[in-house]
Scaffold this active site. Structure first.
Site, PDB file in Angstrom:
ATOM      1  CE  LYS A  62      -4.347  -1.758   1.438  1.00  0.00           C
ATOM      2  NZ  LYS A  62      -4.280  -2.704   2.586  1.00  0.00           N
ATOM      3  CG  ASN A  98      18.062   5.320   6.597  1.00  0.00           C
ATOM      4  OD1 ASN A  98      17.039   5.677   7.181  1.00  0.00           O
ATOM      5  ND2 ASN A  98      19.020   4.507   7.072  1.00  0.00           N
ATOM      6  CG  HIS A 100      22.344   4.656  10.914  1.00  0.00           C
ATOM      7  ND1 HIS A 100      21.544   3.612  11.556  1.00  0.00           N
ATOM      8  CD2 HIS A 100      23.424   4.388  11.645  1.00  0.00           C
ATOM      9  CE1 HIS A 100      22.189   2.948  12.658  1.00  0.00           C
ATOM     10  NE2 HIS A 100      23.340   3.528  12.723  1.00  0.00           N
TER      11      HIS A 100
HETATM   12  C1  GRF Z   1      17.170   9.707  14.899  1.00  0.00           C
HETATM   13  O1  GRF Z   1      18.397   9.593  15.670  1.00  0.00           O
HETATM   14  C2  GRF Z   1      17.362   9.130  13.549  1.00  0.00           C
HETATM   15  O2  GRF Z   1      18.711   9.174  13.121  1.00  0.00           O
HETATM   16  C3  GRF Z   1      16.785   7.715  14.144  1.00  0.00           C
HETATM   17  O3  GRF Z   1      15.680   7.980  14.866  1.00  0.00           O
HETATM   18  C4  GRF Z   1      15.830   9.068  15.631  1.00  0.00           C
HETATM   19  C5  GRF Z   1      14.642   9.748  15.849  1.00  0.00           C
HETATM   20  O4  GRF Z   1      14.789  10.484  14.334  1.00  0.00           O
HETATM   21  N1  GRF Z   1      16.561   6.882  12.911  1.00  0.00           N
HETATM   22  P1  GRF Z   1      13.311  11.618  14.277  1.00  0.00           P
HETATM   23  O5  GRF Z   1      13.616  12.540  15.485  1.00  0.00           O
HETATM   24  O6  GRF Z   1      12.198  10.673  14.534  1.00  0.00           O
HETATM   25  O7  GRF Z   1      13.375  12.094  13.072  1.00  0.00           O
END
Ligand code: GRF
Length: 197
Positions: A62, A98, A100
């Site tokens: 979806k 993405n 990380h």
């Molecule tokens: C961040 O550290 C991000 O790198 C990881 O999730 C955390 C929260 O991200 N993947 P956000 O505030 O929801 O964008």
């Protein structure tokens, strides 16, 4: 101007950085839809506040349909806590980005997300960490790297404090990477990403 779709699972501070980047024109793109696999994700509120279509959807098929309906050119995983399916990766080859919160290939892959990443850095005794923006391939945090930026680990850091400093860097390099993609400045060759500045 490119159409952007953002996938989230939580608070959405990276989403907010992308929203701000589009609104202040540092990103030549428009967010057409925000999709969360979690109904309670605050990121959905952020989208609503900026009159951006927001959907809660878990089903990958979806999600692909929604992205196609909205003519999305670039998919951003912004705190999206699921491994995307090979189908989505192949539909959007080198068009999924993405963020990380570590210097890949360190402290990444299965089980390394959110604060667990920073706790791993502290427990290991690493002196430097940082953030990585990369294209998404079939693996977990394994696609070609677009940008990285370092963050010093301080002696008395805990995971929360370190995470706050890394998060600021995430926002910075994520928006820069998206901006370069929208300006067609990124070329992927095998594992390498060349920036044609
Ligand atoms: C961040 O550290 C991000 O790198 C990881 O999730 C955390 C929260 O991200 N993947 P956000 O505030 O929801 O964008």
């Amino acid at each position: 101007m490119l159409n952007i779709g953002v996938l989230i699972s939580g608070g959405g501070t990276n989403l907010q950085a992308v929203i701000d980047g589009c609104e202040n024109k540092t990103i030549n793109g428009e967010i057409k839809v925000v999709i969360s696999n979690k109904a309670e994700a605050y990121g959905l509120e952020r989208a609503k506040k900026h009159n951006i279509k927001s959907v809660c959807e878990k089903e990958e098929e979806k999600i692909i349909e929604i992205l196609k309906e909205n003519k999305v050119d670039l998919v951003i995983l912004a705190g999206y806590l699921k491994i995307v399916s090979p189908r989505l990766v192949s539909e959007y080859r080198n068009k999924i980005i993405n963020i990380h919160p570590s210097l890949i290939p360190a402290f990444c892959g299965k089980g390394y997300y959110g604060e667990k990443v920073h706790q791993g850095v502290i427990d290991y005794g690493a002196k430097v960490t940082g953030a990585t923006v990369h294209f998404v391939d079939e693996g977990a945090d394994t696609g070609p790297i677009i940008m990285q930026k370092t963050v010093e680990v301080k002696q008395n850091d805990d995971a929360k404090e370190l995470g706050k400093r890394v998060l600021k860097v995430e926002h910075e390099i994520l928006t820069k990477s998206i901006s370069m993609f929208c300006e067609n400045k990124l070329t992927v060759s095998g594992r390498r990403v060349y920036i044609n500045d």
